[in-house]
Design a protein around this motif. Sequence first.
Motif, PDB file in Angstrom:
ATOM      1  N   LEU A 165      60.622  46.127  47.777  1.00  0.00           N
ATOM      2  CA  LEU A 165      59.283  46.393  48.289  1.00  0.00           C
ATOM      3  C   LEU A 165      58.394  46.965  47.185  1.00  0.00           C
ATOM      4  O   LEU A 165      57.266  46.498  46.965  1.00  0.00           O
ATOM      5  N   LEU A 166      58.903  47.980  46.476  1.00  0.00           N
ATOM      6  CA  LEU A 166      58.098  48.583  45.419  1.00  0.00           C
ATOM      7  C   LEU A 166      57.917  47.635  44.239  1.00  0.00           C
ATOM      8  O   LEU A 166      56.829  47.550  43.659  1.00  0.00           O
ATOM      9  N   MET A 167      58.966  46.900  43.879  1.00  0.00           N
ATOM     10  CA  MET A 167      58.865  45.993  42.736  1.00  0.00           C
ATOM     11  C   MET A 167      57.846  44.890  43.000  1.00  0.00           C
ATOM     12  O   MET A 167      57.048  44.538  42.107  1.00  0.00           O
ATOM     13  N   VAL A 168      57.841  44.343  44.192  1.00  0.00           N
ATOM     14  CA  VAL A 168      56.875  43.290  44.517  1.00  0.00           C
ATOM     15  C   VAL A 168      55.449  43.823  44.439  1.00  0.00           C
ATOM     16  O   VAL A 168      54.557  43.177  43.888  1.00  0.00           O
ATOM     17  N   THR A 169      55.221  45.030  44.957  1.00  0.00           N
ATOM     18  CA  THR A 169      53.863  45.574  44.904  1.00  0.00           C
ATOM     19  C   THR A 169      53.429  45.836  43.471  1.00  0.00           C
ATOM     20  O   THR A 169      52.252  45.686  43.130  1.00  0.00           O
ATOM     21  N   VAL A 170      54.360  46.209  42.611  1.00  0.00           N
ATOM     22  CA  VAL A 170      54.038  46.404  41.192  1.00  0.00           C
ATOM     23  C   VAL A 170      53.684  45.068  40.527  1.00  0.00           C
ATOM     24  O   VAL A 170      52.674  44.951  39.829  1.00  0.00           O
ATOM     25  N   LEU A 171      54.497  44.051  40.742  1.00  0.00           N
ATOM     26  CA  LEU A 171      54.283  42.758  40.094  1.00  0.00           C
ATOM     27  C   LEU A 171      53.013  42.067  40.577  1.00  0.00           C
ATOM     28  O   LEU A 171      52.383  41.309  39.826  1.00  0.00           O
ATOM     29  N   ARG A 172      52.619  42.329  41.821  1.00  0.00           N
ATOM     30  CA  ARG A 172      51.406  41.691  42.354  1.00  0.00           C
ATOM     31  C   ARG A 172      50.155  42.052  41.557  1.00  0.00           C
ATOM     32  O   ARG A 172      49.169  41.309  41.567  1.00  0.00           O
ATOM     33  N   ARG A 173      50.175  43.179  40.866  1.00  0.00           N
ATOM     34  CA  ARG A 173      49.025  43.587  40.070  1.00  0.00           C
ATOM     35  C   ARG A 173      48.776  42.629  38.905  1.00  0.00           C
ATOM     36  O   ARG A 173      47.698  42.639  38.304  1.00  0.00           O
ATOM     37  N   LEU A 174      49.744  41.792  38.599  1.00  0.00           N
ATOM     38  CA  LEU A 174      49.572  40.805  37.525  1.00  0.00           C
ATOM     39  C   LEU A 174      48.952  39.505  38.017  1.00  0.00           C
ATOM     40  O   LEU A 174      48.714  38.600  37.209  1.00  0.00           O
ATOM     41  N   ASN A 175      48.686  39.384  39.307  1.00  0.00           N
ATOM     42  CA  ASN A 175      48.077  38.155  39.829  1.00  0.00           C
ATOM     43  C   ASN A 175      46.776  37.853  39.089  1.00  0.00           C
ATOM     44  O   ASN A 175      45.930  38.725  38.913  1.00  0.00           O
ATOM     45  N   GLY A 176      46.660  36.603  38.644  1.00  0.00           N
ATOM     46  CA  GLY A 176      45.458  36.182  37.947  1.00  0.00           C
ATOM     47  C   GLY A 176      45.488  36.422  36.453  1.00  0.00           C
ATOM     48  O   GLY A 176      44.579  35.969  35.735  1.00  0.00           O
ATOM     49  N   SER A 177      46.518  37.117  35.951  1.00  0.00           N
ATOM     50  CA  SER A 177      46.601  37.405  34.513  1.00  0.00           C
ATOM     51  C   SER A 177      47.217  36.255  33.719  1.00  0.00           C
ATOM     52  O   SER A 177      47.063  36.184  32.499  1.00  0.00           O
ATOM     53  N   GLY A 178      47.964  35.387  34.410  1.00  0.00           N
ATOM     54  CA  GLY A 178      48.674  34.311  33.729  1.00  0.00           C
ATOM     55  C   GLY A 178      50.013  34.743  33.161  1.00  0.00           C
ATOM     56  O   GLY A 178      50.751  33.908  32.627  1.00  0.00           O
TER      57      GLY A 178
END
Length: 230
Positions: A165-178
């Motif tokens: 749960l925490l890892m997914v929320t962290v990785l989502r911040r990279l959306n749109g960065s490529g």
Amino acid sequence: MTPTITAFERSPDRGKGLARDMRVRWALEEVGQPYDVRLLSFSEMKEPAHRALHPFGQIPTYQEGDLTLFESGAIVFHIAERHAGLLPDDANARARAIAWMFAALNTVEPPIFERSLATILEQDEPWFEQRLHVLEDSIRKRLGDLSDRLGNADWLDDAFSAGDLLMVTVLRRLNGSGILETYPNLSAYVARGEARPAYKRAFADQLAVFTGKSPTGQQTSALGSRPSSR
């Protein structure tokens, strides 16, 4: 007693689910725990009444009876400890899940969050490109290690846990960065998290702050914006 969490009255991400109350909402949805939300303006977050709940004047906070917590990771851990569904019963598996919670927040998140801040606050600075390069190198190193460890598995350690749960929320911040897209197994991992019904309910409810729609999940009400003092 129904817990109350705090969230931005107007989140800077405009409902993209990047604010840290999203983690707490998702955890509560996963365990089926009803909750209330108190929305705060930026000025209210810095007032003494809220600082009594969160010494750094941030969100989220969590209040249940005479218990008040701050820091999203600590809140998610408390929820996982109190309710079944986010930590395994087996002692060793439970310990590993907790280790992944720490890894998400202490190892993977810092350079990702710093990159987000830099792209907002430092774009006009002469050192921006160099700083961005350093941060993205650090992110790729962390993602490479994480990708290797995840491999073809669905989750970090067998069953879905608070670590995922925490890892997914962290990785989502990279959306749109490529950046995330260069690790197909991590992109698929995030997509699996976002596909969980509990995530969808939590996302819809935090987005409803902007759309004005009624909550669809365990959120029972949005309270007045003035925080109570403890």
